[in-house]
Design a protein around this motif. Structure first.
Motif, mmCIF file in Angstrom:
data_model
loop_
_atom_site.group_PDB
_atom_site.id
_atom_site.type_symbol
_atom_site.label_atom_id
_atom_site.label_comp_id
_atom_site.label_asym_id
_atom_site.label_seq_id
_atom_site.Cartn_x
_atom_site.Cartn_y
_atom_site.Cartn_z
ATOM 1 N N SER A 243 -24.100 51.507 29.265
ATOM 2 C CA SER A 243 -23.092 50.490 28.978
ATOM 3 C C SER A 243 -23.482 49.791 30.532
ATOM 4 O O SER A 243 -23.147 50.720 31.857
ATOM 5 C CB SER A 243 -22.060 50.438 28.550
ATOM 6 O OG SER A 243 -21.477 48.860 28.811
ATOM 7 N N ASP A 244 -23.680 48.544 30.476
ATOM 8 C CA ASP A 244 -24.269 47.785 31.751
ATOM 9 C C ASP A 244 -22.838 46.983 32.772
ATOM 10 O O ASP A 244 -23.280 45.922 33.655
ATOM 11 C CB ASP A 244 -25.614 46.473 31.536
ATOM 12 C CG ASP A 244 -24.698 46.078 30.646
ATOM 13 O OD1 ASP A 244 -23.384 45.650 30.089
ATOM 14 O OD2 ASP A 244 -25.824 44.646 30.627
ATOM 15 N N LEU A 245 -22.098 46.890 32.208
ATOM 16 C CA LEU A 245 -20.560 46.538 32.141
ATOM 17 C C LEU A 245 -20.315 47.671 33.245
ATOM 18 O O LEU A 245 -18.679 47.022 34.208
ATOM 19 C CB LEU A 245 -18.923 46.770 31.591
ATOM 20 C CG LEU A 245 -19.895 45.231 29.884
ATOM 21 C CD1 LEU A 245 -19.242 45.840 28.669
ATOM 22 C CD2 LEU A 245 -19.864 43.814 30.306
ATOM 23 N N LEU A 246 -19.840 49.013 33.778
ATOM 24 C CA LEU A 246 -19.899 49.291 34.616
ATOM 25 C C LEU A 246 -20.702 49.822 35.769
ATOM 26 O O LEU A 246 -22.028 50.316 35.189
ATOM 27 C CB LEU A 246 -19.042 50.841 34.402
ATOM 28 C CG LEU A 246 -17.396 50.386 33.510
ATOM 29 C CD1 LEU A 246 -17.001 51.882 32.632
ATOM 30 C CD2 LEU A 246 -16.598 49.763 34.454
ATOM 31 N N GLY A 247 -20.407 50.338 36.861
ATOM 32 C CA GLY A 247 -21.750 50.723 37.712
ATOM 33 C C GLY A 247 -21.273 52.792 37.520
ATOM 34 O O GLY A 247 -20.400 53.329 37.318
ATOM 35 N N PHE A 248 -23.068 53.121 38.354
ATOM 36 C CA PHE A 248 -22.301 55.034 37.003
ATOM 37 C C PHE A 248 -21.482 55.317 37.713
ATOM 38 O O PHE A 248 -20.713 56.740 37.221
ATOM 39 C CB PHE A 248 -24.376 54.966 37.941
ATOM 40 C CG PHE A 248 -24.535 56.371 37.006
ATOM 41 C CD1 PHE A 248 -24.758 56.887 36.132
ATOM 42 C CD2 PHE A 248 -23.728 57.104 38.416
ATOM 43 C CE1 PHE A 248 -24.947 57.774 35.636
ATOM 44 C CE2 PHE A 248 -24.079 58.668 37.649
ATOM 45 C CZ PHE A 248 -25.299 58.834 36.544
ATOM 46 N N GLY A 249 -21.390 55.084 39.632
ATOM 47 C CA GLY A 249 -20.367 55.592 39.765
ATOM 48 C C GLY A 249 -19.217 56.071 39.338
ATOM 49 O O GLY A 249 -18.006 56.558 39.052
#
Length: 458
Positions: free
Chosen positions: A114-120
């Motif tokens: 998902s692009d709604l959250l950063g990877f970390g």
């Protein structure tokens, strides 16, 4: 043996179906002219259907689906593509897609994409949710001590990310923001989509709830000898002064009804109003005042052309509404409407004091920011539905205050999604509570539960 069920929402009707199928004489009282409670629908003065809210059916709703299977109407669920759809201002759409057999690993992989959250933030969240995804029920129950925002922040997740991803989800599920709702509620919902085959599905009825859900349930019950009485308002429940036993029910028209067993499927505030004075000497009933109820607002907008042509529920980021559904696309029974948009406004308490016109304007402005094509359409009609006391407030610690279906009064039971059944406030929670109340009645009276079709409720 005769049982009177007070309230014909999903909880009361599920209880009545179970009892009628097991040979009980059942009478159902409903104060309104229509069945369905918070899932009801009705025709307005123009002949248009109005719903209390856009009711999403999830693949994990085992009890509700079992009830519909038993009545023979499970094919009326219109299952959609298995995904979560988010809309942001400026017309940006984000999707999280799942496979039909999505398990914990597949769901983790989908969330990472998902692009709604950063990877970390994704890694921190997924690490924190892993015990829930793998079925650790004790872990889930132990999270009722703090709100979801604080729980996620304790993992190191950025609070802005929490708001972007979980705010519309939280406001749709509980009608509360992430910093108000118990962490248990959101974690439970996230875990429920990892239950197995098709648990991630989202569906809608193929038309209005009155005709497509509740009329068939009514016919099913009446075929089995049950009596359903709309416009039957309860004035008082009569308890014995000598023993913990219910004696009868007095209606507002003066009629007095008796039965062997009584089941309240009323809203919590309505139940508190009709309980007799003797009830408050029991800690069980006095604790009912510790369960708070919150308001709900639903807005329907009808346009002269098609907009928001998405065949699914859409979570709205950064707007007064948390969920947007185009019923004229998702439900064939509404296809005659050129464009019927239904929205949940949450938290409703923030704008409940505004008049209908102001609420519609706020929703229309936000809808246009989410979907710019709305600016090219003309609003033909708007409807605002307000429920001042709709469901219990799922704040931290609320789970321990929810009452069981069995009460200290030997022949008086409760059901409703505010009761304790392990699920969150929803159609599933209401249905499950009704089944459990019926099961307790039969177990107490030495009769075994006989399941008459469909998948048994868990």
């Amino acid at each position: 043996m005769k049982v009177i069920v007070i309230g014909a929402g999903l909880a009361g009707l599920a209880c009545a179906v179970e009892l009628a199928d097991n040979g009980y004489e059942v009478e159902i009282l409903e104060k309104r002219p229509v069945l369905g409670g918070r899932v009801s629908s009705w025709l307005d003065k123009d002949g248009d259907w109005v719903e209390t809210a856009p009711h999403v059916i999830r693949g994990s709703y085992k009890s509700l689906i079992a009830l519909m299977e038993r009545v023979g109407i499970a094919d009326r669920i219109q299952w959609k593509k298995q995904q979560l759809v988010y809309a942001s201002k400026g017309g940006k759409i984000s999707n999280i897609s799942f496979s039909p057999s999505a398990g914990p690993v597949e769901i983790l992989r989908s969330m990472i994409g998902s692009d709604l959250l950063g990877f970390g933030d994704k890694l921190k969240l997924l690490t924190g949710l892993l015990p829930a995804f793998t079925g650790d029920k004790n872990f889930i129950e132990n999270q009722d001590i703090k709100n979801f925002s604080d729980w996620a922040a304790s993992l190191g997740v950025n609070r802005e990310a929490i708001g972007r991803f979980f705010d519309p989800l939280s406001r749709t599920i509980s009608f509360l923001r992430p910093d108000e709702v118990s962490a248990r509620v959101i974690i439970f919902q996230m875990a429920s989509i990892a239950q197995g085959l098709n648990a991630t599905r989202i569906g809608f009825l193929d038309g209005d709830p009155c005709q497509r859900l509740f009329q068939p349930i009514q016919a099913y019950l009446e075929k089995r000898g049950a009596r359903i009485r709309p416009n039957a308002r309860l004035a008082r429940i009569d308890f014995s002064n000598d023993e913990p036993r219910a004696l009868g029910l007095e209606l507002t028209n003066g009629e007095y009804l008796t039965a062997d067993v009584y089941v309240s499927a009323m809203e919590l505030h309505a139940l508190r109003e009709v309980l007799p004075g003797q009830a408050w000497s029991f800690p069980f009933f006095s604790r009912l005042w510790q369960v708070e109820e919150i308001p709900v607002i639903t807005v329907q907008l009808r346009f002269d052309r098609k907009v928001v042509a998405m065949d699914n529920a859409v979570f709205a980021i950064g707007t007064v509404m948390s969920l947007v559904v185009n019923l004229s696309v998702t439900s064939p029974g509404y296809a005659h409407d050129v464009c019927l948009i239904e929205m949940i406004v949450a938290p409703a308490k923030d704008i409940f004091h505004l008049d209908d016109g102001e609420i519609v304007r706020l929703c229309l402005d936000d809808l246009t920011e989410l979907f710019p094509e709305v600016a090219q359409a003309n609003l033909v009609k708007s409807t605002v539905v307000r429920i001042p006391q709709a469901l219990y407030r799922c704040e931290p610690g609320a789970e321990s205050r929810r009452p069981t279906q069995k009460t200290p009064i030997e022949n008086f039971y409760l059901c409703g999604d505010f009761t304790h059944h392990g699920y969150t406030p929803s159609m599933e929670g209401a249905t499950l509570s009704g089944f459990r109340a019926a099961q307790m009645i039969m177990e107490t009276r030495g009769r075994n539960l006989q399941w008459h079709g469909g998948t048994p409720p868990s």
